[in-house]
Design an enzyme around this catalytic site. Structure first.
Site, mmCIF file in Angstrom:
data_model
loop_
_atom_site.group_PDB
_atom_site.id
_atom_site.type_symbol
_atom_site.label_atom_id
_atom_site.label_comp_id
_atom_site.label_asym_id
_atom_site.label_seq_id
_atom_site.Cartn_x
_atom_site.Cartn_y
_atom_site.Cartn_z
ATOM 1 N N TYR A 143 5.355 -17.834 8.573
ATOM 2 C CA TYR A 143 5.313 -18.011 7.121
ATOM 3 C C TYR A 143 5.983 -19.351 6.795
ATOM 4 O O TYR A 143 7.205 -19.466 6.831
ATOM 5 C CB TYR A 143 6.045 -16.828 6.486
ATOM 6 N N LYS A 173 0.796 -18.364 7.467
ATOM 7 C CA LYS A 173 0.747 -18.255 6.008
ATOM 8 C C LYS A 173 1.353 -19.544 5.506
ATOM 9 O O LYS A 173 2.540 -19.815 5.699
ATOM 10 C CB LYS A 173 1.550 -17.053 5.527
HETATM 11 C C1 LIG Z 1 6.792 -19.738 -4.096
HETATM 12 C C2 LIG Z 1 5.917 -18.540 -4.163
HETATM 13 O O1 LIG Z 1 6.318 -17.461 -4.539
HETATM 14 N N1 LIG Z 1 4.664 -18.705 -3.781
HETATM 15 C C3 LIG Z 1 3.712 -17.667 -3.797
HETATM 16 C C4 LIG Z 1 3.279 -17.356 -2.397
HETATM 17 O O2 LIG Z 1 3.599 -17.990 -1.421
HETATM 18 C C5 LIG Z 1 2.478 -17.987 -4.627
HETATM 19 O O3 LIG Z 1 1.668 -16.852 -4.690
HETATM 20 C C6 LIG Z 1 2.842 -18.437 -6.022
HETATM 21 O O4 LIG Z 1 3.555 -17.423 -6.663
HETATM 22 C C7 LIG Z 1 1.611 -18.800 -6.836
HETATM 23 O O5 LIG Z 1 0.870 -19.756 -6.150
HETATM 24 C C8 LIG Z 1 1.958 -19.301 -8.222
HETATM 25 O O6 LIG Z 1 2.621 -20.520 -8.156
HETATM 26 C C1 LIG Z 2 3.639 -15.162 -2.264
HETATM 27 C C2 LIG Z 2 4.013 -14.681 -0.973
HETATM 28 O O1 LIG Z 2 3.297 -14.773 -0.054
HETATM 29 C C3 LIG Z 2 5.271 -14.000 -0.866
HETATM 30 O O2 LIG Z 2 5.664 -13.434 -1.845
HETATM 31 O O3 LIG Z 2 5.883 -13.997 0.194
#
Ligand SMILES: CC(=O)N[C@H](C=O)[C@@H](O)[C@H](O)[C@H](O)CO
Ligand SMILES: CC(=O)C(=O)O
Length: 320
Positions: A143, A173
Site C-alpha cells: 500500500y 495499491k
Molecule cells: C488519502 C486517502 O484517504 N485516500 C483515499 C484512498 O487511498 C482516496 O480514496 C481518497 O479518499 C479519495 O481519492 C478522495 O480524495
Molecule cells: C482509501 C484507502 O484505500 C484506504 O482507506 O486505505
C-alpha cells in the site's frame, strides 16, 4: 489455499469503521453495510482497516475484531476481503497478518512504517517480507501512500524484483498522483499478473489509461455505482462517456476538498447516502461539522447522486 482465487480487480471499497457516539466500534451495522455495498453500489471487494477505516487509530484487538466481522458478514456475498495489517511494530503487523490468514481473509496489505522509517528500498522490502512471511498462503499487496507515511521510495523501484523477495506479492495499491511512477510499475511488470490498484478516486480514469486493473478508495462506498458506470464506459472504449462520469465525480470531490475532506467527512457522507450510521471518527480526528454535511448533501442532490428517495429517515440526525 487462497491462491487459486482470481486476481483482485474492479472496485474495492476502503471500508469505514462504524462507531457509536461514545467512540466504540459499532459492529452491529457491518452486516447491513455489506449488503449496501453489494446491492446498492455494485461493489464486491473491500479493503478493511486502512486509512478510511482508521486502522492505525484502533487497538490491535479492535483491528482483529473488525477484520473478523467483515470476513464473517461478507461470506458468500463479497468476492474478496483484503485486510490492511500495517503497523509500526513488525510484531503487531505479523500478528495481524497471521490472524487475517486464520479467519480466511483473501489478502493482506501493508503500508511502510511511518515513525522510524525505512530509508532505502531494500530496508522497506525486508520489513514487508517479514510481514508477508507471517501469512505465507495469502496474497500480499503493498500500500503505497507517500503523502501519509512520508516514505517516498518510488513504487516502480520497490517492485523491481519484488517477487524474488516476497513470493506472495500480488499487487500494489497506489495512492499517489505520480502517474509516471504508476505507469512504470505497469510497464515494467507486464509479464506478471499483478493487480495495479489505483487509490486517487478523482483521477481514476487517467490511471485506467495507464493500465490500472482496479481501484481501492473511500468514495466507492457511496459513488461505487457511478464509478462502475465509468469503468464500463472505459471497457467499451467510450472515452467521452467515461470522461463525463469522471468529471461528474470530480465535481463532487472538488467541492468537498475545498471544504476540507478526510475520513471524518467520509463518515458523514456515507451516513447521509446509505442511511447507515457511521458515527463520529476517533481522536485525533474531529467529527465533520453540520455545515459540511449540509453542503455536501446539497451538492450530491444537485449532481443527481442522491435522490430524496435515497435519504433514509433519521440519517441527518445521525450525522449531525
Ligand atoms: C488519502 C486517502 O484517504 N485516500 C483515499 C484512498 O487511498 C482516496 O480514496 C481518497 O479518499 C479519495 O481519492 C478522495 O480524495
Ligand atoms: C482509501 C484507502 O484505500 C484506504 O482507506 O486505505
Amino acid at each position: 489455499m487462497a491462491f487459486p482465487k482470481k486476481k483482485l480487480q474492479g472496485l474495492v471499497a476502503a471500508t469505514i469503521t462504524p462507531m457509536t457516539e461514545n467512540g466504540e466500534i459499532n459492529f452491529s451495522v457491518i452486516g447491513q453495510y455489506v449488503d449496501y455495498l453489494v446491492k446498492e453500489q455494485g461493489v464486491k471487494n473491500i479493503f478493511v482497516n486502512g486509512t478510511t477505516g482508521e486502522g492505525l487509530s484502533l487497538s490491535i484487538s479492535e483491528r482483529r475484531q473488525v477484520a473478523e466481522e467483515w470476513v464473517t458478514k461478507g461470506k458468500d456475498k463479497l468476492d474478496q476481503v483484503v485486510i490492511h495489517v500495517g503497523a509500526l511494530s513488525l510484531k503487531e503487523s505479523q500478528e495481524l497478518a497471521q490472524h487475517a490468514a486464520e479467519i480466511g481473509a483473501d489478502g493482506i496489505a501493508v503500508i511502510a512504517p511511518f515513525f522510524l522509517k525505512p530509508w532505502t528500498k531494500d530496508i522497506l522490502i525486508n520489513f514487508l517480507k517479514e510481514v508477508a512471511a507471517a501469512a505465507p498462503a495469502l496474497p500480499f499487496y503493498y500500500y503505497h501512500i507517500p503523502a501519509l507515511t512520508g516514505v517516498k521510495i518510488r513504487a516502480e523501484e520497490l517492485l523491481d524484483g519484488i517477487q524474488d523477495k516476497i513470493p506472495t506479492f500480488r499487487g500494489l495499491k497506489f495512492s499517489d498522483t505520480d502517474l509516471l511512477d504508476f505507469g512504470q510499475c505497469v510497464d515494467q511488470n507486464r509479464r506478471q499478473q499483478f493487480a495495479f490498484l489505483f487509490g486517487v478516486d478523482e483521477q481514476l480514469l487517467s490511471a485506467l489509461v495507464m493500465g490500472a486493473t482496479g481501484a481501492v478508495g473511500s468514495t466507492y462506498n457511496y459513488l461505487g455505482k457511478k464509478t462502475n458506470q465509468m469503468l464500463e464506459a472505459f471497457e467499451r472504449k467510450d472515452l467521452s462517456l467515461a470522461l463525463n462520469y469522471q468529471f461528474c465525480i470530480q465535481r463532487f470531490i472538488n467541492f468537498v476538498v475545498k471544504l476540507g475532506f478526510g475520513v471524518s467527512q467520509t463518515k458523514a457522507i456515507m451516513t447521509l447516502v446509505s442511511g447507515i450510521p457511521m458515527g463520529p471518527p476517533r481522536l485525533p480526528l474531529q467529527k465533520a461539522s453540520r455545515e459540511f454535511t449540509d453542503s455536501a448533501e446539497a451538492k450530491l442532490k444537485s449532481l443527481d447522486f442522491l435522490s430524496f428517495a435515497d435519504l433514509k429517515d433519521g440519517s441527518l440526525e445521525a450525522s449531525s
